[in-house]
Design an enzyme around this catalytic site. Structure first.
Site, short mmCIF file in Angstrom:
data_model
loop_
_atom_site.label_atom_id
_atom_site.label_comp_id
_atom_site.label_asym_id
_atom_site.label_seq_id
_atom_site.Cartn_x
_atom_site.Cartn_y
_atom_site.Cartn_z
N TYR A 133 0.86 -1.19 0.00
CA TYR A 133 0.00 0.00 0.00
C TYR A 133 0.89 1.24 0.00
O TYR A 133 1.56 1.54 0.98
CB TYR A 133 -0.90 -0.01 1.23
CG TYR A 133 -2.09 0.92 1.18
CD1 TYR A 133 -2.27 1.84 0.16
CD2 TYR A 133 -3.05 0.86 2.18
CE1 TYR A 133 -3.37 2.68 0.13
CE2 TYR A 133 -4.17 1.69 2.16
CZ TYR A 133 -4.32 2.59 1.13
OH TYR A 133 -5.42 3.43 1.11
N LYS A 158 -1.09 -0.99 -4.24
CA LYS A 158 -2.29 -0.17 -4.11
C LYS A 158 -1.85 1.27 -3.92
O LYS A 158 -1.06 1.57 -3.01
CB LYS A 158 -3.12 -0.64 -2.91
CG LYS A 158 -4.36 0.22 -2.66
CD LYS A 158 -5.08 -0.22 -1.39
CE LYS A 158 -6.31 0.66 -1.15
NZ LYS A 158 -6.99 0.34 0.12
#
Length: 295
Positions: A133, A158
């Site tokens: 992330y 992400k």
């Protein structure tokens, strides 16, 4: 672990005693999977990862795996100090989950080589596919992203930063060297920026709206992926843009508005844990009216 469709980020319900309400969480996840979720991301940002103990993350992981029942992949969050990551990922692995969403280390600013080391050690501890992330203090250069993509076990990134120029260079750098690596848009209310991300070759996104209005989220995804621009624009103008405006009323509303939306739809979830706050009464009224309009 190949992802597709609408990525569902459930809230974490809390009971009157303040503990994770496992029954409500199981119902929430089952309803989401039945509504067409492409994957379940449990105990992540929308699920108040920041406020959960490692044991609670393990509980959420086990409930999610049981409720999904093998129908879609289940990914669970880990992050923060590496000793905590090792404890979190042990519990996630034991739950039978399919993967880990790795959040950044807390507070410290680190060199790019330090981020690579952090991810490498987390992947070794997890023993599961890991999605990194990118957000906060973990912003990757294209070169670092390529290095991470070449670590066995790292399957995706992400993006929660929203720097489109940086993402364009990153996607080009990684996909030129590794086929099948997955990127997805992880910005709050990601539907608002998906036309821009599609221009970068990124078609996956997380949908917080799916947690409380799967009908709207699925309608947008269907329109977006099929080229029905009239419907996509209608939903953006009439629902998503006003939601973003409401989200800006208070820090943390990206989570607490979603949880309130789940309660409005009939599932008791309890409120959010500190340091977040539940929406003000006037904002709850606006959310209810907007939800009715969107539906």
């Amino acid at each position: 672990m190949k992802l597709s469709g609408v990525l569902f980020f459930p809230v974490t319900p809390f009971g009157p005693d303040g503990t994770v309400d496992q029954e409500a969480l199981a119902t929430h996840i089952s309803l989401g999977v039945n509504s067409g979720a492409g994957a379940v991301f449990a105990a992540c940002g929308t699920g108040e990862f920041h406020a959960l103990a490692p044991a609670e993350i393990g509980v959420c992981a086990q409930v999610a795996v049981t409720a999904a029942a093998g129908r879609v992949p289940v990914v669970v969050a880990a992050g923060g100090p590496l000793p905590l990551v090792r404890e979190q990922t042990r519990r996630i692995r034991e739950s039978g989950a399919d993967g880990v969403l790795l959040l950044p280390p807390y507070l410290v600013q680190s060199p790019q080589q330090g981020l690579v080391r952090y991810v490498r050690e987390a992947v070794e501890a997890a023993g599961l596919p890991v999605i990194v992330y990118q957000r906060g203090n973990a912003v990757l250069t294209p070169e670092t992203a390529l290095t991470l993509a070449q670590i066995p076990g790292v399957v995706g990134i992400k993006d929660g930063v929203g720097d489109l120029e940086l993402m364009h260079r990153t996607v080009r750098a990684v996909r030129g060297e590794r086929d099948g690596f997955q990127f997805f848009n992880g910005l709050p209310t990601a539907e608002m920026t998906m036309h821009a991300y599609r221009g970068l070759g990124v078609s996956l996104y997380s949908s917080a709206v799916f947690a409380f209005a799967p009908e709207i989220a699925i309608a947008f995804h269907r329109a977006f992926t099929s080229g029905d621009e009239a419907t996509a624009r209608l939903l953006l103008d009439e629902f998503y843009a006003p939601l973003v405006e409401l989200r800006g009323h208070q820090p943390g509303y990206a989570v607490s508005l979603v949880k309130a939306g789940v309660r409005i739809r009939g599932l008791e979830t309890g409120g959010v844990r500190a340091p977040l706050l539940d929406p003000a009464p006037e904002d709850l009224e606006r959310l209810e009216k907007l939800l009715d309009h969107g539906l």
